[in-house]
Every structure is written in C-alpha cells, then in structure tokens.
Design an enzyme around this catalytic site. Structure first.
Site, mmCIF file in Angstrom:
data_model
loop_
_atom_site.group_PDB
_atom_site.id
_atom_site.type_symbol
_atom_site.label_atom_id
_atom_site.label_comp_id
_atom_site.label_asym_id
_atom_site.label_seq_id
_atom_site.Cartn_x
_atom_site.Cartn_y
_atom_site.Cartn_z
ATOM 1 N N TYR A 63 -11.241 -1.383 0.334
ATOM 2 C CA TYR A 63 -11.158 -0.883 1.714
ATOM 3 C C TYR A 63 -9.836 -0.171 1.951
ATOM 4 O O TYR A 63 -9.691 0.568 2.927
ATOM 5 C CB TYR A 63 -11.366 -2.034 2.708
ATOM 6 C CG TYR A 63 -10.106 -2.720 3.214
ATOM 7 C CD1 TYR A 63 -9.418 -3.621 2.419
ATOM 8 C CD2 TYR A 63 -9.617 -2.462 4.495
ATOM 9 C CE1 TYR A 63 -8.274 -4.253 2.883
ATOM 10 C CE2 TYR A 63 -8.465 -3.091 4.970
ATOM 11 C CZ TYR A 63 -7.799 -3.980 4.153
ATOM 12 O OH TYR A 63 -6.658 -4.598 4.615
ATOM 13 N N ARG A 64 -8.873 -0.339 1.032
ATOM 14 C CA ARG A 64 -7.531 0.167 1.284
ATOM 15 C C ARG A 64 -6.794 0.124 -0.049
ATOM 16 O O ARG A 64 -7.051 -0.750 -0.871
ATOM 17 C CB ARG A 64 -6.882 -0.811 2.270
ATOM 18 C CG ARG A 64 -5.659 -0.393 2.981
ATOM 19 C CD ARG A 64 -5.385 -1.482 4.015
ATOM 20 N NE ARG A 64 -4.108 -1.283 4.662
ATOM 21 C CZ ARG A 64 -3.535 -2.162 5.467
ATOM 22 N NH1 ARG A 64 -4.152 -3.302 5.714
ATOM 23 N NH2 ARG A 64 -2.381 -1.918 6.029
ATOM 24 N N ASP B 16 -0.826 -11.029 9.115
ATOM 25 C CA ASP B 16 0.027 -12.107 8.617
ATOM 26 C C ASP B 16 1.505 -11.852 8.865
ATOM 27 O O ASP B 16 2.271 -12.803 9.005
ATOM 28 C CB ASP B 16 -0.223 -12.323 7.118
ATOM 29 C CG ASP B 16 -1.348 -13.317 6.904
ATOM 30 O OD1 ASP B 16 -1.566 -14.148 7.800
ATOM 31 O OD2 ASP B 16 -2.002 -13.261 5.855
ATOM 32 N N TYR C 292 0.821 -1.218 0.000
ATOM 33 C CA TYR C 292 0.000 0.000 0.000
ATOM 34 C C TYR C 292 0.860 1.275 0.000
ATOM 35 O O TYR C 292 0.350 2.363 0.204
ATOM 36 C CB TYR C 292 -0.943 0.006 1.202
ATOM 37 C CG TYR C 292 -1.886 -1.189 1.234
ATOM 38 C CD1 TYR C 292 -2.870 -1.344 0.268
ATOM 39 C CD2 TYR C 292 -1.772 -2.172 2.223
ATOM 40 C CE1 TYR C 292 -3.721 -2.439 0.279
ATOM 41 C CE2 TYR C 292 -2.624 -3.277 2.241
ATOM 42 C CZ TYR C 292 -3.594 -3.398 1.267
ATOM 43 O OH TYR C 292 -4.439 -4.486 1.271
ATOM 44 N N HIS D 197 5.030 -6.644 -4.160
ATOM 45 C CA HIS D 197 3.606 -6.859 -4.403
ATOM 46 C C HIS D 197 2.825 -5.595 -4.140
ATOM 47 O O HIS D 197 3.271 -4.690 -3.441
ATOM 48 C CB HIS D 197 3.067 -8.008 -3.546
ATOM 49 C CG HIS D 197 2.797 -7.629 -2.141
ATOM 50 N ND1 HIS D 197 1.545 -7.313 -1.682
ATOM 51 C CD2 HIS D 197 3.614 -7.497 -1.084
ATOM 52 C CE1 HIS D 197 1.619 -7.012 -0.395
ATOM 53 N NE2 HIS D 197 2.856 -7.113 -0.017
HETATM 54 P P1 FAD Z 1 2.513 2.221 8.906
HETATM 55 O O1 FAD Z 1 3.168 1.982 7.608
HETATM 56 O O2 FAD Z 1 3.284 2.910 9.940
HETATM 57 O O3 FAD Z 1 1.168 3.018 8.704
HETATM 58 C C1 FAD Z 1 0.124 2.634 7.889
HETATM 59 C C2 FAD Z 1 -0.627 3.877 7.428
HETATM 60 O O4 FAD Z 1 -1.213 4.606 8.505
HETATM 61 C C3 FAD Z 1 0.229 4.888 6.713
HETATM 62 O O5 FAD Z 1 -0.528 5.342 5.638
HETATM 63 C C4 FAD Z 1 0.481 6.007 7.664
HETATM 64 O O6 FAD Z 1 0.533 7.246 7.053
HETATM 65 C C5 FAD Z 1 -0.698 5.948 8.600
HETATM 66 N N1 FAD Z 1 -0.245 6.126 9.978
HETATM 67 C C6 FAD Z 1 0.615 5.298 10.608
HETATM 68 N N2 FAD Z 1 0.802 5.702 11.861
HETATM 69 C C7 FAD Z 1 0.077 6.814 12.026
HETATM 70 C C8 FAD Z 1 -0.127 7.667 13.140
HETATM 71 N N3 FAD Z 1 0.437 7.388 14.299
HETATM 72 N N4 FAD Z 1 -0.950 8.722 12.981
HETATM 73 C C9 FAD Z 1 -1.558 8.959 11.790
HETATM 74 N N5 FAD Z 1 -1.404 8.170 10.705
HETATM 75 C C10 FAD Z 1 -0.601 7.108 10.831
HETATM 76 N N6 FAD Z 1 -1.969 -6.021 6.488
HETATM 77 C C11 FAD Z 1 -3.024 -6.436 7.207
HETATM 78 O O7 FAD Z 1 -3.765 -5.625 7.739
HETATM 79 N N7 FAD Z 1 -3.263 -7.764 7.388
HETATM 80 C C12 FAD Z 1 -2.459 -8.712 6.850
HETATM 81 O O8 FAD Z 1 -2.679 -9.901 7.058
HETATM 82 C C13 FAD Z 1 -1.349 -8.293 6.060
HETATM 83 N N8 FAD Z 1 -0.558 -9.205 5.467
HETATM 84 C C14 FAD Z 1 0.522 -8.789 4.749
HETATM 85 C C15 FAD Z 1 1.325 -9.751 4.140
HETATM 86 C C16 FAD Z 1 2.444 -9.380 3.402
HETATM 87 C C17 FAD Z 1 3.323 -10.422 2.772
HETATM 88 C C18 FAD Z 1 2.771 -8.009 3.292
HETATM 89 C C19 FAD Z 1 4.029 -7.576 2.599
HETATM 90 C C20 FAD Z 1 1.947 -7.035 3.865
HETATM 91 C C21 FAD Z 1 0.808 -7.412 4.591
HETATM 92 N N9 FAD Z 1 -0.053 -6.470 5.172
HETATM 93 C C22 FAD Z 1 -1.129 -6.899 5.903
HETATM 94 C C23 FAD Z 1 0.137 -5.022 4.950
HETATM 95 C C24 FAD Z 1 1.047 -4.326 5.986
HETATM 96 O O9 FAD Z 1 2.294 -5.001 6.061
HETATM 97 C C25 FAD Z 1 0.471 -4.224 7.388
HETATM 98 O O10 FAD Z 1 -0.842 -3.699 7.366
HETATM 99 C C26 FAD Z 1 1.329 -3.379 8.322
HETATM 100 O O11 FAD Z 1 0.906 -3.559 9.648
HETATM 101 C C27 FAD Z 1 1.258 -1.884 7.987
HETATM 102 O O12 FAD Z 1 2.470 -1.287 8.339
HETATM 103 P P2 FAD Z 1 2.686 -0.516 9.710
HETATM 104 O O13 FAD Z 1 1.940 -1.223 10.761
HETATM 105 O O14 FAD Z 1 4.165 -0.338 9.880
HETATM 106 O O15 FAD Z 1 1.940 0.858 9.467
#
Ligand code: FAD
Length: 545
Positions: free
Chosen positions: A488-489, A168, A107, A407
């Site tokens: 949704y995203r 995941d 994303y 991906h």
């Molecule tokens: P961040 O990258 O830090 O933030 C996500 C978003 O929220 C960004 O747009 C950011 O601007 C905003 N944000 C973050 N923190 C704040 C804050 N404090 N205040 C305001 N805005 C903020 N996702 C799922 O949900 N479920 C899964 O099962 C899943 N499986 C995955 C599998 C693979 C192989 C991969 C590569 C990805 C997967 N993902 C999945 C997507 C992703 O990896 C996760 O959702 C991950 O938790 C998001 O990254 P993060 O938690 O570091 O969030």
C-alpha cells in the site's frame, strides 16, 4: 559514490545549469524572503532525531545518504505563496517536491525522489488549525498541523467530548499522513476514509477546492466529502498531481469509556487461526479499532534495548532466545501479541470483551494479560494511549535494536484471512534468513483488510547493512507480487518497482496515471517519479530504479 566527496555546494538538479539555479533561487528569495529560502550546501550527514529531523534528506536513509537530497528548501506561508512557488518552478523547469512535515520515516522521510529538487516545506509556516467544529466533530487543517498539535488544541479548548486519531508517532502531519494513506488505531484509523475536502494547488498554479468546497459559501465542506462529483480527491493522494494546502477531517466522539486489552498466543502456528477468529469480530465491530497483532521479537525490541543485550552470537536472534526473553515480559512466552481496545461505557465494553475472550480462548494456550499486572512503563500503556487518540513517541524505541538504528518498511495488504497472514509472514521470514536482516512483522487489522507492516531495522552507517535491507525488500516485493499481493506504500527508492507490480492489462493503470500527469503537469516539475509516476520529459531516460 557521490558521498565519498563531501559536498559543499547544493546538488543541482539534472538539466538545470548553475547559472539558471542561481538566478532562480534569487528570484524565489525575492518572493518568499531571504529567511524562507535555504540552500542545502552541506553533505547529508546530520540526521538529527525524529522531532528535529532534517528536511533536506532522509534521516533513515536505506540508500547512500546523498542519493535523494534537496538542493534547497523553501518555506511558503500561504496558499498564494505555494502558488507563486509553483509558477516559479514552471518558469525555470525546476523540480520541486512538497512535504508537509517530512516525517515519512520508513518511506523516505523528507527526501525528494529527484536529487537536487527544491523541497517545499509547507509545514514550517503553514501550521494554524483553521477551525475545530465542536458540534459537527470536524476540523480544517493546513500541512503543518501535527497530530500532537491537533490533540493539544482540543485539550486547550476543553473539548472533552472530542477525540482525534493518531498514528503510532504523533509528530507527523495530519495532511501528510492522510495523503500517504496512513493509519491510526482508533475506530477512525483509516485517515483517508475520514477526510472531507481538499484545497489543492495544481502543478500549473491553479487553486481548486474539492467536494463541497467548490460551492462558494457552502458550510458542508467538512461534512460531505463527495460534492457533486466526480470525486477528484484521489488524484492527490499518493501521487504527484497537486500540492494540498488545506484538508478537512472528521473527529471522533469521546466514546464514554475505553479499555485496552492484550492477549498472548504461544505458537507461531497460532497466527492463521487467530486471524480467522479476528475477521468476523472485526467486520461486525466487536473488535472496534485498527488493532495490532505483533511478533514477540518486536515486543522485546520496543523496550528500547539493543539486540546485543539479549544475544551476541552470529546472525539473527534465534527463536529460543526470543521465547526466553518474551517470557520475562508481561506478555509471557509467546509468538504473537494482540493489542486492542474496547470503547464505550463499562457494561457495553463487558458485552464485547466477553465475546472476544470466548473467541480468542478457542486457541489453545491463549492468555489475556490483566492490565492491572502490567507495569506503567511497559509498552502496553503506549498502545493504550494511541488507541485512545493520545499522541506518543514510544514506538521509536525499537529503532535502538541496532546502533544508528534506522528502519524501512515492507507493507503488503491482504484480506483478513489466516492463509494470507501465513503466506506473507513465511515470505518475509524466508527472505530474512536469506539476507540476514533484522525485521519486526506486525499486522494492522482494518475493517476488511490487513496491512502487514514488516519493519526492517538496520545500521544506516553500514553500506552492507543498507544493501541487505534493500535487496531483501526488492525480493519481498517480487515474491509478494508473484503471490498476488501488493504494497500500500513504499520507500522512494522502491516506488518504481512497487508501481510496476500493479500491471494488470498491460500496465493500463500506469498509462492512465501518465496521461493525467502529462495533462496536469506539462512541464513535469512536481515530485517527478513519486509513486512511480514520471512526467514525459523524464520517462524512459534512466530515472526508474
Ligand atoms: P510527510 O513526510 O510530510 O508527507 C508524506 C508524503 O506525502 C510525502 O511523500 C510527501 O511528498 C507527500 N505530501 C505531504 N504533504 C503533501 C501536500 N501537502 N501535498 C502533496 N503531497 C504531500 N505511519 C502511519 O501511517 N501509521 C503508523 O502507525 C506509523 N508508525 C510509525 C512508527 C515509526 C517508529 C516510524 C519511524 C514511522 C511510522 N509511520 C507510521 C510512518 C510516518 O512516520 C508517518 O506516516 C508520518 O505521519 C508521515 O510523515 P508526515 O506526516 O510528516 O508526512
């Protein structure tokens, strides 16, 4: 393109002169300390890996790697320092973009929407679990608390009675994932639904607490999410209206036993009847978790082996090869695989699993795979971990399908209905054939809806492969909208398009979003363009894509 000339200086945000940038960086350095401000003067070529990812750009870029890059990254250590950073951004009209941990892969990763924004990496220094209440099963976390960290803290305290829920991949931030409406795979898998209470720094620097957190001395902040109303929390999810610095979350009681199960379904056409069978079982909680219905091709790919191990011919892997390779795995020859978990003591599980077996067996050829026959290194056991709230990284393995595997996800939602499942899979597969991209569809089934997550896997070093992925995604978003489905995203590069599909009543929702944005962020400094919401000073000036 910008990346043809390797960059040796930070990519300045449009409208900020070099001298203003230098002055502004010098000032924020005085506030946060030299070691907590980093200029991004290197081209976006170092992509690291998941656990050591760059926080300056998207390590799985589906666009030119230079399209979405930070000019600098800053590391505040407290809510007060986040507030100081926001005030600084307003003073210099500096675009800023908050990330919790920046593992939003598929994303946009850690990348900002506006090139040259200053990324605020909240997680690096704000990583303390503020508390875990072992009686109430709640916790209060800050942006740098990952699912791994939460799990490990609970283990370290010896709290056997408490489980967490994890996506995941366990390396993401509980706050970042929840704000993006992320999904995990226990009965607590809808993270937004189990959050309770936010602390937020507004774009003009005020600090607010939502729900019961607004009442000084309240001990109910993590127990009652609504407070006295109105419920403002939604403003800060999938938006650009505030920076969340604390979040409460409910934790799951250890159910006293758990048991994973896997069913294989032989034919593509089994999908619709299977989804019809799942719906009542899921709504009545006989199927208790956000389970996954995965395509056979993803099950093959998650072994971590490249596609060329199975097929070296032109184009996509043909159906007969998929069938042949699936037949070698524990799932056996199949088109779809259901991974689920039953919770509770053995006799309770047996009651529910008997019903599931009876219902799933109505599909001719449905097979339950005995876990005792599944080797320990099979992916089934990774799903077993995840559905029991134990963080894991195995899911990354299907990225090995192509060299430099990356991906990007197409993530529409629908009710739990066979005809919707069929329509969405057909739409994706038709476009797959047209654009020649590799994709893995999987359904994540919530209580009354399901997410179809279609992962497009591509070689990020090949511009044509990136373009095919983007063209395919754009086409699928339009196709879905024409049929009444929305995502949704989505990836940063597609947020304008997806937001534009939510157009009922002449775009009334976006008009509301823009009014709120302009009221809360009059200088338009915070994450402009995120979720398709542009502040006034950017709107209609060619930023939308
Ligand atoms: P961040 O990258 O830090 O933030 C996500 C978003 O929220 C960004 O747009 C950011 O601007 C905003 N944000 C973050 N923190 C704040 C804050 N404090 N205040 C305001 N805005 C903020 N996702 C799922 O949900 N479920 C899964 O099962 C899943 N499986 C995955 C599998 C693979 C192989 C991969 C590569 C990805 C997967 N993902 C999945 C997507 C992703 O990896 C996760 O959702 C991950 O938790 C998001 O990254 P993060 O938690 O570091 O969030």
């Amino acid at each position: 393109s910008a990346s043809q000339v390797p960059r040796t200086e930070p990519a300045l945000p449009q409208g900020v002169s070099r001298s203003t940038f230098v002055k502004a960086i010098s000032e924020i350095t005085q506030t946060l300390g030299t070691e907590n401000v980093e200029l991004n003067d290197k081209p976006a070529v170092d992509h690291g890996w998941y656990m050591e990812h760059p926080n300056t750009h998207d390590m799985m870029h589906v666009t030119d790697p230079e399209a979405f890059v930070a000019s600098a990254v800053v590391y505040p250590s407290s809510t007060a320092e986040v507030q100081a950073t926001v005030l600084w951004a307003n003073k210099y009209r500096m675009p800023i973009f908050p990330i919790s941990m920046g593992r939003n892969l598929g994303y946009g990763g850690a990348a900002p929407r506006v090139r040259g924004s200053v990324v605020i990496d909240l997680g690096k220094r704000m990583s303390k679990i503020l508390y875990i209440d072992a009686d109430d099963y709640t916790c209060l976390v800050v942006p740098g608390v990952s699912f791994y960290a939460l799990y490990e803290a609970i283990q370290a305290k010896g709290y056997d009675h408490i489980w967490i829920d994890t996506p995941d991949l366990g390396g993401g931030s509980a706050i970042g994932n929840t704000l993006d409406c992320g999904v995990g795979y226990t009965p607590y898998g809808d993270h937004w639904a189990v959050h309770s209470g936010l602390e937020v720094v507004l774009p003009t620097g005020e600090i607010v607490r939502t729900g019961m957190g607004a009442l000084p001395g309240s001990n109910t902040w993590q127990s009652f999410p609504y407070g006295f109303g109105p419920i403002q929390d939604g403003l800060f999810s999938q938006s650009n209206l505030g920076i969340v610095t604390k979040m409460g979350m409910a934790l799951m009681p250890n159910p006293g036993g758990h048991e994973s199960f896997m069913y294989a379904f032989a034919h593509s056409a089994d999908l619709a009847p299977l989804i019809e069978i799942i719906r009542p079982l899921r709504i009545s909680n006989i199927l208790e978790n956000v389970a996954q219905v995965r395509s056979a091709e993803q099950t093959i790919a998650v072994q971590g082996r490249p596609k060329t191990d199975f097929y070296t011919g032109p184009g996509m892997m043909p159906d007969e090869v998929i069938e042949r390779e699936a037949a070698k795995l524990p799932c056996g020859k199949c088109a779809w695989v259901y991974y689920g978990m039953s919770y509770g003591p053995a006799h309770i599980r047996a009651y529910k699993l008997d019903i599931v077996h009876k219902e799933f067996s109505k599909i001719p050829g449905a097979r339950k795979i005995d876990p005792a026959t599944i080797p320990r290194d099979n992916y089934f056991w990774s799903r077993d971990n995840i559905a029991a709230g134990v963080p894991d990284l195995e899911e990354l393995l299907w990225c090995n399908w192509t060299p430099n595997g990356s991906h990007v996800a197409f993530s529409p939602v629908s009710p739990i209905r066979g005809r919707d499942a069929e329509a969405l899979v057909k739409l994706a597969r038709d476009r797959r054939a047209e654009f020649g991209v590799e994709m893995f569809p999987a359904f994540c089934v919530g209580l009354r809806e399901m997410h179809l997550i279609v992962e497009i896997v591509f070689d990020k070093t090949v511009p044509e492969a990136r373009k095919a992925a983007m063209d395919c995604l754009r086409a699928m978003i339009d196709d879905a909208a024409a049929l009444g489905y929305g995502e949704y995203r989505t990836h940063l590069a597609l947020m304008d398009q997806v937001a534009s599909t939510y157009s009922w009543n002449d775009g009334a929702l976006m008009k509301l979003n823009e009014r709120i944005k302009d009221a809360l962020d009059p200088n338009g400094i915070l994450a402009a363009g995120k979720s398709g919401i542009w502040p006034k000073r950017y709107r209609g000036r060619g930023w939308e894509m």
